[in-house]
Enzyme design. Sequence first.
Site, mmCIF file in Angstrom:
data_model
loop_
_atom_site.group_PDB
_atom_site.id
_atom_site.type_symbol
_atom_site.label_atom_id
_atom_site.label_comp_id
_atom_site.label_asym_id
_atom_site.label_seq_id
_atom_site.Cartn_x
_atom_site.Cartn_y
_atom_site.Cartn_z
ATOM 1 N N ASP A 1 -17.656 -12.588 -59.259
ATOM 2 C CA ASP A 1 -18.415 -12.951 -58.053
ATOM 3 C C ASP A 1 -19.608 -13.831 -58.396
ATOM 4 O O ASP A 1 -19.757 -14.286 -59.520
ATOM 5 C CB ASP A 1 -18.805 -11.722 -57.225
ATOM 6 C CG ASP A 1 -19.834 -10.844 -57.913
ATOM 7 O OD1 ASP A 1 -20.241 -11.167 -59.037
ATOM 8 O OD2 ASP A 1 -20.227 -9.830 -57.316
ATOM 9 N N HIS B 1 -12.738 -13.048 -46.718
ATOM 10 C CA HIS B 1 -14.196 -12.876 -46.883
ATOM 11 C C HIS B 1 -14.905 -14.201 -47.167
ATOM 12 O O HIS B 1 -15.887 -14.553 -46.496
ATOM 13 C CB HIS B 1 -14.436 -11.872 -48.014
ATOM 14 C CG HIS B 1 -15.873 -11.677 -48.371
ATOM 15 N ND1 HIS B 1 -16.800 -11.191 -47.471
ATOM 16 C CD2 HIS B 1 -16.548 -11.897 -49.539
ATOM 17 C CE1 HIS B 1 -17.988 -11.114 -48.074
ATOM 18 N NE2 HIS B 1 -17.865 -11.539 -49.319
#
Length: 461
Positions: free
Chosen positions: A185, A319
């Site tokens: 991430d 997302h």
Amino acid sequence: MHLVDRLGGELPRSPVTVELDDIQATVLRYRPEPYYGTHVLLHIDDGRAGRELLRNLTPYVASAAEWWRAGEAWISVALSYTGMVALGLPQASLRSFPEAFRSGMAAQADKLRDYGPNDPKNWDAPFGTGQVHIGVSVFSDSEQAWRETVEMARHHYRRLAGITELSAQAFGAQPGDLNPLGYKDSIGQPAIEGSGVEPLPGQGRPIKAGEFILGYPGEGGAPLPMPHPDVLGRNGTFVGLRKYQSRVGTFNRFLREHTRTEQERELLAAKLVGRWRSGAPLTLAPSQDDPALGADPRRNNDFTYADDPHGHQVPLGSHMRRMNPRDTVMTQLADVNVHRIIRRSTTFGAPYDPDATSPEADEVPRGLYFLFLSAKAMETMEFLQQEWINNGNFMDLGDERDPNIGLQEEGATFTIPRAPVRRRIHGIQTFNVLRGGEYFFMPSLSALRWIGGLPAASTRL
Ligand code: HEM
């Protein structure tokens, strides 16, 4: 390793037009890889001790000067509204903060759609109680420097009787720097005008500095309102902290129930986010993971959605596409450039376990302290929570919600567009539960010095 190293020691430079040496490093500096750190939450029992702590700690707070180079470990300091009351800020200054910030994140639960399991009444202590006054964070790329820096910070607050440590959460040190659901991430970040570095490939045009740092023009042309006096507001920004517990058992069961092979499982995991767990974007690696692509900061964000208008590669409701639709044509128009946030995701607890499927695995302490920074963090968070996370209308997805952080209701769905017919998956669950949140103001270094030097009398104003 810091960004500049990951890019092979070179970054295309551009003029600096913001006061980097007065802005806190965490505003601009990317999280390193690997990373180690601690978030400490403090309570001020006595304003004098609070100001003394700021005077002692501020010399160690890193500035954003040469933020792309980074030191080994750095400290940031952020203050909540109740913290600034305890520190004795003048009434006129306190009143100059936005209402949503003054009331705190828990009080904004309605606007943030923090209901059910995410309701502040289910949060972990000390969140949402008004007790959290100061947030001190240490980030580092070295375990030793992290430990030493945390000890140094501790030394400063432990010797003050008027300061109480409410919690200290270590984060990072995950195998492969993966987040609690097993993904790489902190890839997509906005480029910021005047910060001294050209955008990375795919980052898009630089966003006006005023969207992220107070005192500079924003996308609308004028600076956003900032707290008074100028020394307090200028070069500061707002920070939202959201503590998520990841329900790894539920997540793994969901992946297994809707796929037959490991390959299908990984593809479904990628469709939920828009990237393979390695970080490789589905736009550039549509059918198979490409870990080398995922690891390369020059390539792993270098895409738009122009060739994927219907979401056949990256589902419209994934997302990443919800959180930054880039050039997607939306059914409800929005200027994506005014809803960008700087993210500092910090994973805590046990590493992701792909084989954990039991309900108990949901409760193993593991998740994210998600930090987002923006000059209008409260407003942006409300917008994201209401429109792009817990709603689907902007992408013509009805009441579908963000598959990663949306609060899912009974029978909720996730749609994977494909030809000739889309796949609609039923029974998506809430995979990340909110367990706490706070708003902070991250002042400039001169503001920290100003607060530290406030006379005791101002506490009585
Ligand atoms: C437990 C919570 C979360 C997890 C596990 C998670 C996971 C991820 C992952 C894997 C990515 C793709 C890699 C990357 O670009 O960094 C991503 C991107 C992103 N996420 Fe999250 N996230 C979480 C919470 C949030 C929250 C609360 C927000 C905002 C309200 C958010 C906003 C974003 C944004 C803006 C991007 C980048 C999109 C882009 O620029 O293309 N995330 N997230």
